[in-house]
Design a protein around this motif. Structure first.
Motif, mmCIF file in Angstrom:
data_model
loop_
_atom_site.group_PDB
_atom_site.id
_atom_site.type_symbol
_atom_site.label_atom_id
_atom_site.label_comp_id
_atom_site.label_asym_id
_atom_site.label_seq_id
_atom_site.Cartn_x
_atom_site.Cartn_y
_atom_site.Cartn_z
ATOM 1 N N UNK A 66 3.777 17.645 47.383
ATOM 2 C CA UNK A 66 2.852 18.631 47.954
ATOM 3 C C UNK A 66 2.980 18.677 49.474
ATOM 4 N N UNK A 67 3.093 17.495 50.089
ATOM 5 C CA UNK A 67 3.282 17.475 51.547
ATOM 6 C C UNK A 67 4.582 18.167 51.921
ATOM 7 N N UNK A 68 5.670 17.863 51.204
ATOM 8 C CA UNK A 68 6.978 18.450 51.505
ATOM 9 C C UNK A 68 6.927 19.962 51.402
ATOM 10 N N UNK A 71 5.086 21.305 54.369
ATOM 11 C CA UNK A 71 5.901 21.172 55.580
ATOM 12 C C UNK A 71 7.054 22.164 55.563
ATOM 13 N N UNK A 72 7.571 22.467 54.394
ATOM 14 C CA UNK A 72 8.640 23.460 54.302
ATOM 15 C C UNK A 72 8.168 24.805 54.831
ATOM 16 N N UNK A 73 6.957 25.212 54.468
ATOM 17 C CA UNK A 73 6.413 26.474 54.977
ATOM 18 C C UNK A 73 6.307 26.440 56.500
ATOM 19 N N UNK A 74 5.871 25.313 57.028
ATOM 20 C CA UNK A 74 5.754 25.173 58.475
ATOM 21 C C UNK A 74 7.129 25.248 59.136
ATOM 22 N N UNK A 75 8.108 24.576 58.547
ATOM 23 C CA UNK A 75 9.452 24.569 59.125
ATOM 24 C C UNK A 75 10.063 25.962 59.107
ATOM 25 N N UNK A 76 9.899 26.679 58.011
ATOM 26 C CA UNK A 76 10.441 28.040 57.942
ATOM 27 C C UNK A 76 9.763 28.943 58.961
ATOM 28 N N UNK A 77 8.451 28.737 59.167
ATOM 29 C CA UNK A 77 7.739 29.527 60.177
ATOM 30 C C UNK A 77 8.230 29.201 61.579
ATOM 31 N N UNK A 78 8.791 27.990 61.760
ATOM 32 C CA UNK A 78 9.325 27.578 63.060
ATOM 33 C C UNK A 78 10.786 27.981 63.239
ATOM 34 N N UNK A 179 7.466 8.888 57.560
ATOM 35 C CA UNK A 179 6.478 8.662 58.613
ATOM 36 C C UNK A 179 5.525 9.848 58.757
ATOM 37 N N UNK A 180 6.041 11.051 58.569
ATOM 38 C CA UNK A 180 5.183 12.234 58.659
ATOM 39 C C UNK A 180 4.201 12.287 57.495
ATOM 40 N N UNK A 181 4.636 11.814 56.354
ATOM 41 C CA UNK A 181 3.783 11.847 55.163
ATOM 42 C C UNK A 181 2.778 10.705 55.143
ATOM 43 N N UNK A 189 5.603 12.374 64.120
ATOM 44 C CA UNK A 189 6.740 12.316 63.198
ATOM 45 C C UNK A 189 7.140 13.714 62.732
ATOM 46 N N UNK A 190 6.167 14.572 62.487
ATOM 47 C CA UNK A 190 6.494 15.949 62.092
ATOM 48 C C UNK A 190 7.237 16.670 63.210
ATOM 49 N N UNK A 191 6.822 16.468 64.453
ATOM 50 C CA UNK A 191 7.537 17.083 65.570
ATOM 51 C C UNK A 191 8.982 16.606 65.614
ATOM 52 N N UNK A 192 9.189 15.310 65.400
ATOM 53 C CA UNK A 192 10.549 14.778 65.396
ATOM 54 C C UNK A 192 11.354 15.312 64.212
#
Length: 432
Positions: A66-68, A71-78, A179-181, A189-192
């Protein structure tokens, strides 16, 4: 290393150390990956000794899957492409060893002189000299381009990765995703992790080769992804910034980082000095910077022929009973690479050792036993009880704790060097 570990880009004081390392380096290991995690980065974990668990961390409320997906949605938005994300995360699951490393805190430490013994080993010095000669033409180019001393670059190379021999073998994507999870610093960690995905999208490295430390540090000079994106250099012109297997790119990247951090080729990093009888040790504070002329007027001996207007701070890495150093702006620049005074001192001395210098003349108090983590915590709590404010007790000897120690030492009429010792803790224990 701060490029090696999370806190070193987040902190900018002499005494705060990197909080993520676990073991002590032997002469053949990369020293920077074994930096102290407590007590102002002047110690490292003793081999064979247990680590103490950190404060409990709240477990995630969602599954890794669920976290992944979130985060995938966030990464695609970035701006990360779905193809890059899915390829990077193929087969990725949390790494339990990363969580164990993130949550452990070493209970026992060893002092700065033992750290320097490993950092300045004969093997490391001999290897550095050989590589300086072997890559002479490359270093000529790097000095001309970036204005950073070759010996300093080789010292960083040696301490970060044993000259490229030990760069870490963990998947950077897996470590940072873990680490992000589930780590203690999920936002960082998410920024990295986003930065790592940008590296993959640019094509500098394949996911299978993006390997490094459990904390996310990469390559021969141990850059975290955000630092890589800002400072990594394609020095050999092959279209990729390869800090993993290309010495020219790795060393140029380190040189570029030091250049942008303010390195001045014309100035020394610092030098050892001797202090006069009755010296005010409270002046050994990173926040106190005086022109060399003022230190000379205070009776400090051993100041070089450098410009007397240069400003320096006094560093007493083992307190008033150990060697003393005046450190200048280039020392602070090394701290921006890895925010540990022990590390910066090791880099300065190792860079001189390649040319036959870098010998410490002052005697280290080798009979002293450093405080354990629980003893440092007790010291802070007892300072609070006596009305001296070290900040929230956490077992880390930072600027606030040192100020509190100085105030307490002054109340006793002791040399106010701000250094935590067994004697100081014993005196606090004797207080009513």
């Amino acid at each position: 290393m701060f490029l090696t570990l999370f806190p070193a880009l987040m902190l900018r004081t002499f005494t705060a150390g990197s909080a993520l390392s676990l073991v002590v380096a032997c002469a053949a290991e990369p020293i920077a990956q074994t930096l102290p995690s407590v007590s102002d980065a002047l110690a490292a974990t003793l081999p064979g000794q247990p680590a103490q668990a950190a404060d409990p961390v709240e477990m995630p409320a969602v599954s890794f899957e669920q976290w992944r997906d979130g985060f995938r949605q966030k990464a695609l938005a970035e701006g990360i492409s779905a193809e890059v994300f899915d390829r990077a995360f193929a087969g990725i699951e949390p790494d339990p060893s990363v969580i164990a490393a993130d949550r452990s805190q070493p209970e026992f430490t060893r002092p700065v002189w033992q750290y320097l013994d490993g950092a300045l080993s004969r093997q490391r010095v001999a290897s550095g000299r050989r590589l300086l000669d072997e890559h002479r033409a490359l270093f000529d180019q790097l000095e001309a381009r970036y204005g950073v001393d070759r010996a300093v670059l080789v010292a960083i190379w040696g301490l970060e990765s044993s000259f490229g021999d030990i760069i870490g073998d963990k998947s950077i994507i897996r470590s940072l995703a873990t680490l992000a999870y589930e780590g203690r610093r999920p936002d960082f960690a998410e920024d990295q992790l986003l930065a790592a995905l940008r590296i993959l999208q640019k094509g500098d490295v394949d996911p299978s080769r993006m390997r490094g430390s459990w904390a996310g540090a990469m390559g021969q000079t141990q850059f975290i992804p955000t630092t890589y994106n800002e400072h990594a250099v394609d020095f050999d012109g092959d279209g990729r910034r390869d800090v993993w297997s290309t010495e020219a790119d790795a060393l140029a990247s380190a040189a570029h980082y030091l250049q942008t951090s303010g390195w001045d080729f014309r100035e020394p990093w610092g030098f050892e000095v001797s202090l006069p009888e009755g010296f005010d040790y409270a002046l050994a504070d990173a926040d106190i910077r005086k022109p060399l002329s003022e230190w000379r007027a205070l009776g400090v001996k051993g100041i070089t022929e450098a410009d007397d207007t240069l400003r320096a701070s006094l560093l007493l890495p083992a307190g008033h009973r150990g060697p003393a150093f005046l450190v200048l702006d280039n020392f602070r620049t090394i701290l921006r690479y890895n925010n540990s005074s022990a590390y910066a001192l090791a880099i300065g001395l190792l860079s001189e050792r390649f040319d036959g210098g870098g010998r410490v003349e002052g005697a280290w108090p080798r009979g002293d036993q450093p405080l354990s983590r629980s003893e440092r915590l007790e010291l802070q709590e007892r300072l609070v009880q006596q009305g001296f404010d070290p900040g929230t007790p956490d077992g880390i000897i930072g600027a606030n704790t040192r100020r509190a120690i100085r105030s307490y030492q002054q109340s006793l009429g002791w040399p106010a060097d701000g250094h935590p010792t067994q004697q100081l803790l014993g005196r606090l224990r004797a207080e009513p």
